[in-house]
Design an enzyme around this catalytic site. Structure first.
Site, PDB file in Angstrom:
ATOM      1  N   GLU B  52      54.755 126.699  32.645  1.00  0.00           N
ATOM      2  CA  GLU B  52      54.655 127.946  33.122  1.00  0.00           C
ATOM      3  C   GLU B  52      53.432 128.703  33.376  1.00  0.00           C
ATOM      4  O   GLU B  52      53.359 129.656  34.119  1.00  0.00           O
ATOM      5  CB  GLU B  52      55.869 129.089  32.388  1.00  0.00           C
ATOM      6  CG  GLU B  52      57.486 128.550  32.773  1.00  0.00           C
ATOM      7  CD  GLU B  52      57.852 127.353  31.548  1.00  0.00           C
ATOM      8  OE1 GLU B  52      56.917 126.860  30.987  1.00  0.00           O
ATOM      9  OE2 GLU B  52      59.050 127.206  31.726  1.00  0.00           O
ATOM     10  N   PHE B 114      71.193 131.723  23.427  1.00  0.00           N
ATOM     11  CA  PHE B 114      70.166 130.538  23.774  1.00  0.00           C
ATOM     12  C   PHE B 114      69.204 130.813  24.662  1.00  0.00           C
ATOM     13  O   PHE B 114      69.410 131.686  25.988  1.00  0.00           O
ATOM     14  CB  PHE B 114      71.089 129.573  24.215  1.00  0.00           C
ATOM     15  CG  PHE B 114      70.288 128.136  24.391  1.00  0.00           C
ATOM     16  CD1 PHE B 114      69.553 127.833  23.490  1.00  0.00           C
ATOM     17  CD2 PHE B 114      70.337 127.747  25.952  1.00  0.00           C
ATOM     18  CE1 PHE B 114      68.543 126.386  23.875  1.00  0.00           C
ATOM     19  CE2 PHE B 114      69.246 126.614  26.195  1.00  0.00           C
ATOM     20  CZ  PHE B 114      68.518 125.965  25.058  1.00  0.00           C
ATOM     21  N   GLN B 115      68.270 130.683  24.321  1.00  0.00           N
ATOM     22  CA  GLN B 115      67.080 130.948  25.384  1.00  0.00           C
ATOM     23  C   GLN B 115      66.866 132.566  25.872  1.00  0.00           C
ATOM     24  O   GLN B 115      66.497 132.968  26.910  1.00  0.00           O
ATOM     25  CB  GLN B 115      66.670 130.196  26.603  1.00  0.00           C
ATOM     26  CG  GLN B 115      66.538 128.760  26.251  1.00  0.00           C
ATOM     27  CD  GLN B 115      66.106 127.707  27.617  1.00  0.00           C
ATOM     28  OE1 GLN B 115      66.620 128.018  28.677  1.00  0.00           O
ATOM     29  NE2 GLN B 115      65.348 126.873  27.130  1.00  0.00           N
ATOM     30  N   LYS B 164      71.439 136.325  34.492  1.00  0.00           N
ATOM     31  CA  LYS B 164      72.309 135.368  35.397  1.00  0.00           C
ATOM     32  C   LYS B 164      73.330 135.880  36.123  1.00  0.00           C
ATOM     33  O   LYS B 164      73.643 135.646  37.365  1.00  0.00           O
ATOM     34  CB  LYS B 164      72.328 134.138  34.704  1.00  0.00           C
ATOM     35  CG  LYS B 164      72.713 132.753  35.356  1.00  0.00           C
ATOM     36  CD  LYS B 164      72.745 131.597  34.373  1.00  0.00           C
ATOM     37  CE  LYS B 164      73.294 130.482  35.171  1.00  0.00           C
ATOM     38  NZ  LYS B 164      73.464 129.256  34.379  1.00  0.00           N
ATOM     39  N   MET B 480      30.470 126.945  24.101  1.00  0.00           N
ATOM     40  CA  MET B 480      30.137 128.419  23.823  1.00  0.00           C
ATOM     41  C   MET B 480      30.486 128.831  22.528  1.00  0.00           C
ATOM     42  O   MET B 480      29.567 129.342  21.767  1.00  0.00           O
ATOM     43  CB  MET B 480      31.026 129.287  24.786  1.00  0.00           C
ATOM     44  CG  MET B 480      30.468 130.866  24.750  1.00  0.00           C
ATOM     45  SD  MET B 480      28.712 130.751  25.153  1.00  0.00           S
ATOM     46  CE  MET B 480      28.798 131.032  27.144  1.00  0.00           C
TER      47      MET B 480
END
Lengths: 169, 582
Positions: B52, B114-115, B164, B480
């Site tokens: 993502e 969940f999630q 949802k 760097m």
């Protein structure tokens, strides 16, 4: 710029009355390291669409300018006004002050409360709860005196403020 | 009144009405209804990334190269938290994005389902604005408002969290007319009195400089044109921040190159010695200013910015003009011409600049056999410039060398993570840009460490047949970090060696890419040519000198006049004050 002397400023912030808006304001202060001395918030419009947040903050003038600019660019913020810069305005705070004691101390507490125009709003044979309102200094002073006559606990609202005169900010 | 449809269909319809062509995303439980709606249409193209974070960077690359709003679709919980780095990156660099995140159904919010994660809470500080949509009927208006907020004013990422059940329920949707927000009204036009004052200050200046930034790019291609006109009218030298490169052509006689920590000596010296600084869409970032109390001590400063909070944040200015930088420059030019101003005599000023330029601060000296990274980028530029390539980068030495040695001539061709400095930005950003411009030559100039942070996106390019090129400046160090350890920490290279590197050629081939190795100077041109000639995606492993440092450099805590120009000026160990700076 952060080394200039600090000033106390009272800000009025008009915001959409929606979930999370207080978190946005408070989060901005904590994320950028600004101070909050006190904070009050309540819905103030007919249709419950707008809340007014009063923040007392302190910092050097450039930091106060930054705070104003940062608040102003939040999407749900309608208006930010620095009442300290705006000019004459009224600041008030309310406190509920619980004192416990008997005998002379109890009498003295009542006498002092009278001088401060603090009203007893609860009483038992061994205690009072006083309601006191006024400037923060007056409330501070009253609480300091109550320490000597049996102060138990304090609840304060924080400052609310409004500009003097006929105009809205 | 519009037709009744599911929340998921409203999302797709609103995106279509908003002109969205591409969505970058990754499915999951809490966004399945939206993915189902996407499946049943063919107006919006969905690009399936492998992580993502990369979806957000790809949307940034798409947005930065095309000027459109980038759109991301991810699921709840880890989908949203993985997107946070990209969202923060877009906020820091003012990139317009709309990020749609799935959320658990409203009745489960707050139960540690969940999630589930508090997406609006987590993204409150890293987005320009965010929403939790709790009613399907609000979806349409929120989507349209989100696009308006993302692209207007100072652009930035807007997050819309959609439970949802809100995606499943039905409501009426109508395409709204012109969007105007009740409180959010960015000021586009600058104050005319202030603009007139600015023009008079500019006309009277003996040593003016135009200090330009990413705001010029964000304002649109016209702003870059206006900047060139303003430079011509005033005769003033121009320098640009990392984010503003391309607004003025690299070979423009008045262009001094990038300024700041790894900017040119002439740009930084001119900033220090000018008597008038006109800052156009830049924000006095710490990489640019160096030590604040020594920053341009003798100049009067004018700051043009669309974001009021940029004024006086770190540097006090004499005149602040709030407005879109393009609009303000247009008005400045009108006033300049109306008043019959001519470019002032700046002969002495340009003589001084010529002296600084003669130090050739971006120069480098070939010593030994190894290929110098600067040389590799210089050749890459020379061999590809006719194709007007779009360049993205990761973060580190290679990024600064690219900024120094790759010449940019147009806006929107340079995609880099400036504010947040996100390693892993370049490959997904290149993928996003390639989708916006399928026929363009898009090259991610990478480091061997950075590229591994989103290397999984090789698969995305393969899947959509995107011919992106990845040019790895491989010095086997997080360069760097190693450079700072050399300069500030006595050369103790703590954990900065890139051990156990993959065989990049085999890795490329495993994903269906072409892999090329450049072992040294003799292979360089042939390797670059083979990369350009191959029609598909190519990964080039370009082996360069391992211990080269990026100069010139303003060391941490130093001022513009204390630049290190070459290795001969190195100091070995920094004091504690300098060590504490980043």
């Amino acid at each position: 710029m952060k080394h200039l002397p600090s000033e106390r400023h009272t800000l009025s912030i008009l915001v959409d009355n929606e979930a999370g808006v207080l978190a946005r304001i408070v989060g901005l202060f904590s994320a950028r390291g600004y101070n909050i001395e006190s904070l009050t918030v309540a819905d103030v419009s007919d249709d419950h669409a707008v809340s007014r947040i009063t923040v007392v903050t302190n910092g050097p003038p450039p930091v106060i300018d930054q705070i104003m600019a940062q608040l102003d660019r939040l999407v749900p913020v309608h208006k930010v006004v620095d009442l300290t810069d705006w000019g004459p305005h009224v600041e008030r705070e309310m406190a509920l002050v619980k004192v416990a004691g008997t005998g002379d101390k109890r009498v003295e507490a009542l006498r002092l409360a009278d001088i401060f125009r603090a009203r007893p709003v609860d009483t038992s044979t061994a205690s009072f709860v006083f309601e006191v309102s006024g400037s923060s200094e007056k409330v501070n002073q009253f609480i300091a005196l109550m320490r000597e006559v049996g102060l138990v606990e304090v609840a304060r609202t924080g400052v609310v403020a409004i500009a003097r005169g006929a105009e809205a900010v | 009144m519009g037709t009744e449809m599911t929340g998921a269909d409203i999302v797709v319809q609103a995106l279509t009405d908003l002109g969205v062509e591409v969505v970058f995303g990754y499915p999951g439980g809490a966004v399945l209804p939206i993915y189902d709606a996407l499946f049943q249409q063919n107006r919006i193209r969905h690009i399936l990334v492998r992580h993502e974070q990369a979806a957000v960077h790809a949307a940034e690359g798409y947005a930065r190269s095309s000027g459109k709003v980038g759109v991301v679709l991810v699921t709840s919980g880890p989908g949203a938290t993985n997107a946070v780095t990209g969202i923060t990156d877009a906020l820091m660099d003012s990139i317009p994005l709309v990020v749609l995140t799935g959320q658990v159904p409203t009745h489960l919010i707050g139960t540690d389902a969940f999630q589930e994660c508090d997406t609006v809470g987590i993204t409150r500080h890293c987005s320009k604005h965010n929403y939790l949509v709790q009613e399907t009927a609000r979806l349409g208006p929120v989507l349209h408002e989100a696009f308006y907020i993302a692209r207007s004013g100072r652009p930035g990422p807007v997050v819309i969290d959609i439970p949802k059940d809100v995606q499943i329920m039905k409501a009426r949707y109508t395409k709204p007319g012109v969007i105007s927000h009740k409180t959010y009204k960015p000021q586009v036009k600058g104050d005319l009195a202030a603009i007139e004052a600015a023009v008079d200050m500019l006309a009277a200046a003996e040593r003016p400089i135009l200090y330009t930034g990413g705001g010029v790019i964000n304002s649109g291609p016209v702003a870059s044109q206006l900047l060139r006109e303003l430079a011509k009218a005033t005769g003033a030298p121009v320098t640009s921040t990392l984010m503003g490169l391309g607004s003025v052509p690299d070979d423009h006689p008045q262009f001094l190159g990038m300024l700041g920590m790894h900017g040119s000596y002439e740009a930084n010296m001119a900033m220090n010695k000018c008597d008038l600084m006109l800052c156009l869409g830049a924000r006095f970032d710490d990489r640019v200013t160096g030590r604040l109390d020594a920053f341009s001590p003798t100049s009067r400063k004018i700051h043009v910015d669309i974001d009021r909070s940029s004024f006086n944040k770190t540097v006090r200015v004499d005149l602040a003009i709030q407005g879109d930088v393009g609009s303000v420059m247009e008005d400045m030019l009108k006033v300049w011409r109306a008043r019959g101003h001519r470019a002032a005599d700046q002969k002495a000023w340009w003589e001084q600049i010529k002296g600084w330029r003669s130090r050739n601060s971006f120069g480098f000296e070939q010593k030994g056999e190894a290929l110098l990274p600067q040389k590799a980028i210089q050749r890459l530029y020379e061999m590809t410039k006719a194709r007007k390539p779009i360049i993205s980068t990761e973060v580190g030495q290679h990024q600064m060398w690219a900024a120094q040695h790759f010449g940019f001539h147009e806006p929107n061709k340079w995609l880099t993570s400036g504010g947040l400095g996100t390693m892993g930005y370049g490959l997904p950003a290149a993928i996003g840009a390639q989708l916006a411009y399928p026929g363009a030559l898009v090259i991610d100039i990478a480091g061997e460490a950075s590229i591994q942070m989103n290397i999984q996106e090789l698969g995305t390019a393969t899947q959509y047949r995107l011919p992106v090129k990845v040019f790895i400046i491989n010095n086997e160090y997080m360069g760097m970090v190693r450079q700072w350890q050399e300069l500030n920490h006595g050369g103790r290279y703590s954990e900065s060696y890139s051990d156990s590197l993959p065989d990049f050629v085999k890795l490329a081939e495993a994903y269906g890419w072409k892999g090329i190795t450049i072992e040294g100077p003799d292979d360089l041109d042939a390797g670059i040519q083979a990369m350009i000639d191959h029609p598909g995606p190519v990964m080039v492993d370009c082996r360069v000198a391992k211990l080269a440092n990026c100069f010139p450099m303003i060391p941490s805590g130093a001022s513009h006049t204390d630049m290190i120009l070459s290795a001969a000026d190195e100091r070995g160990e920094a004091d504690d004050d300098a060590k504490a700076l980043v």
